[in-house]
Write an enzyme that holds these catalytic residues in place. Structure first.
Site, PDB file in Angstrom:
ATOM      1  N   CYS A 172       5.245 -29.024  29.037  1.00 38.39           N
ATOM      2  CA  CYS A 172       4.899 -27.602  29.188  1.00 38.39           C
ATOM      3  C   CYS A 172       6.113 -26.716  29.418  1.00 38.39           C
ATOM      4  O   CYS A 172       6.027 -25.496  29.286  1.00 38.39           O
ATOM      5  CB  CYS A 172       3.894 -27.426  30.323  1.00 38.39           C
ATOM      6  SG  CYS A 172       2.419 -28.418  30.075  1.00 38.39           S
TER       7      CYS A 172
ATOM      8  N   HIS B 200      -2.170 -21.906  25.652  1.00 37.94           N
ATOM      9  CA  HIS B 200      -0.961 -22.611  26.065  1.00 37.94           C
ATOM     10  C   HIS B 200      -0.432 -23.525  24.972  1.00 37.94           C
ATOM     11  O   HIS B 200      -0.734 -24.715  24.940  1.00 37.94           O
ATOM     12  CB  HIS B 200      -1.275 -23.415  27.334  1.00 37.94           C
ATOM     13  CG  HIS B 200      -0.114 -24.179  27.892  1.00 37.94           C
ATOM     14  ND1 HIS B 200       1.197 -23.776  27.752  1.00 37.94           N
ATOM     15  CD2 HIS B 200      -0.069 -25.327  28.611  1.00 37.94           C
ATOM     16  CE1 HIS B 200       1.988 -24.652  28.360  1.00 37.94           C
ATOM     17  NE2 HIS B 200       1.250 -25.609  28.875  1.00 37.94           N
TER      18      HIS B 200
END
Lengths: 145, 381
Positions: free
Chosen positions: B85, B326
């Site tokens: 991430c 995301h």
């Protein structure tokens, strides 16, 4: 789930648990560094602190539930739906380890719950073959053993 | 050490782009960042491309060279970076280092994903890791933090839901966000359970999309008018100590403190924050690590309104990951895009009045009950 020791199936990963006679007395297997006096799970190939050799260590079978969740989306590895996972504080070593939780005891989960390790057929391994996985169940489930 | 300037930003809309390729999306963002800065592609002397899913989903490697040539950039050093991430923000970190060290004068950082495909499952920390084979998926990891935070501090489901409600309200003012319809606490808590106690509206959606930023040494900045200063770039990995305290995230605290120290700033110096709200409990934990409130008080802060647009310290005025979606390679750069838009006073209805200093915070990966990576970036106008 009380299927430990009933099948000649491979473990999901080698060297992470041992099962006693007829599956009773399953224990987690980890590693210990004699120089650093530190325990690890799973067993690393060398001590990450001193890079020295690691001894196999039986981490026992009991602990208390530190935190948990029930995963309700479609699982990987053919795991039950839903399935529970938690971090368990192992008695003795004090290690906090991730573990699957008994799918038949999900409504009894609470922080501090005493747990005992079991091993049974659950899901498939990296190659898609059925395998044994270690999981924790409420301690009194195994009291008859 | 050379000063680092943020000269340009670019971003695609986030969502499902079924007809477009990753190179196409990333090239669009790259072109927008160059145009925003007014820099000729030939002036870029180093490039980074961040993606976490190109390799596992498509077996694509060294995508960056394809992306950069699609906007006319060749010959220079280009690096492809995967860091879960924080893929985008870790690339940003390396670009800042290169400029600070005098190794490059104009560095284009591009991040993107094309992940809205049937093969995409929940993110995990790698198929060969034992934790993954024992059922650990990212939502479960955060759900277990939530259970612990609720037990230790009395944090409530309603307080966690307040994060999702706030960020969706912010997104209603952001044309670049994927999900813009306002919601409420009852709807958030009534959405399907993913991993107890986190419901679907408390978990960020995936997205296709790309973002890009152009970082420059002062002498390479085409125009200083809309240029911003990068005051701190901090990056740390986990400590993997055992046991981990899952209600007080040591790695999060450590990296945030490092960013403040590098910038010579305190939490009170910030005008806005974009933080890693992949899950509602994450934003609450990050409030505490960022020093916006005392440890354990994050749930109360979420419900107080202090972190909403117009509040004491607005957090995720873009709508955050929860509304934007995301795509890991793009997320860290999309956060910087939002800071740039705010610090240039170009954010329209969601503008934070007088925004002069912003922080972008990202976390990624999961190992031994800890994060694998955490980044914090402070930018001023």
């Amino acid at each position: 789930m009380h299927s430990e020791g009933t099948a000649q199936l491979p473990p999901v990963a080698p060297g992470i648990f041992t099962t006693g006679q007829e599956g009773e007395g399953s224990s987690l297997l980890g590693g210990a560094c004699p120089a650093c006096d530190r325990d690890f799970f799973p067993r690393p190939s060398r001590c990450p602190l001193c890079l020295g050799a690691i001894d196999e260590k039986n981490l026992g079978s009991t602990g208390k539930l530190y935190t948990f969740t029930v995963v309700r989306v479609k699982p990987s590895w053919g795991l039950p739906c839903p399935y529970g996972v938690g971090y368990v504080d192992l008695d003795g070593s004090g290690l906090r380890v991730l573990g699957l939780l008994d799918p038949e005891s999900l409504d009894r989960l609470e922080i501090g719950l005493p747990l005992r390790l079991a091993v049974g057929e659950m899901g498939v391994d990296l190659r898609g073959n059925p395998c044994l996985r270690p999981f924790f169940q409420p301690a009194e489930e195994g009291a008859h053993e | 050490m050379n000063e680092v300037y943020l000269a340009g930003v670019g971003m695609t809309a986030f969502g499902v782009h079924a007809e477009r390729t990753l190179v196409d999306l990333a090239g669009e963002a790259a072109g927008l960042a160059l145009a925003d800065a007014g820099l000729e592609p030939g002036r870029v002397d180093m490039g980074f491309f961040a993606s976490a899913t190109a390799a596992p989903l498509f077996k694509d490697v060294t995508v960056g060279q394809n992306v950069f040539w699609s906007v006319g950039i060749n010959q220079i050093p280009i690096f492809n970076l995967e860091n879960a991430c924080t893929s985008g923000s870790a690339a940003f970190y390396l670009a800042c280092n290169a400029i600070a060290a005098g190794q490059a004068r104009a560095v284009l950082v591009v991040g993107g994903e094309k992940m809205c495909v049937p093969e995409a499952g929940l993110l995990n920390s790698g198929a060969t890791e034992l934790d993954t084979q024992l059922g650990l998926v990212t939502p479960a990891s955060f759900a277990m933090r939530a259970v612990r935070h609720m037990a230790e501090f009395g944090t409530t489901a309603e307080q966690m839901a307040a994060v999702a409600v706030k960020n969706r309200e912010h997104a209603s003012f952001n044309p670049m966000a994927q999900f813009r319809k306002p919601t409420n606490v009852a709807e958030v808590l009534g959405s399907p359970m993913i991993a107890d106690p986190l419901t679907r509206l408390q978990c960020c959606p995936i997205a296709d999309g790309a973002a890009a930023v152009l970082l420059c040494a002062k002498e390479a900045v085409p125009s200083l008018d809309r240029c911003l200063r990068v005051r701190a770039w901090a990056y740390g990995t986990g400590d993997y100590a055992n046991p981990q305290d899952m209600a007080r995230w040591g790695t999060d605290y450590r990296v945030c403190a490092s960013a403040y120290a590098l910038a010579g700033m305190q939490p009170a110096d910030l005008d806005l924050i974009e933080c890693h709200d992949a899950f509602t409990i994450g934003e609450i934990l990050h409030y505490e690590a960022l020093g916006l409130c005392a440890p354990g008080e994050g749930g109360k802060l979420a419900a107080s309104g202090d972190t909403a647009l117009g509040g004491r310290i607005p957090v995720n005025v873009s709508g955050g990951l929860l509304s934007r979606g995301h795509p890991p390679g793009a997320t860290g750069l999309a956060q910087v895009w939002e800071l740039a838009t705010q610090l240039r006073n170009e954010a329209g209805e969601r503008q934070v009045a007088g925004a002069g200093t912003g922080l972008a915070h990202c976390m990624g990966g999961d190992k031994d009950g800890d994060a694998k990576s955490c980044t914090a970036i402070i930018i001023t106008n």
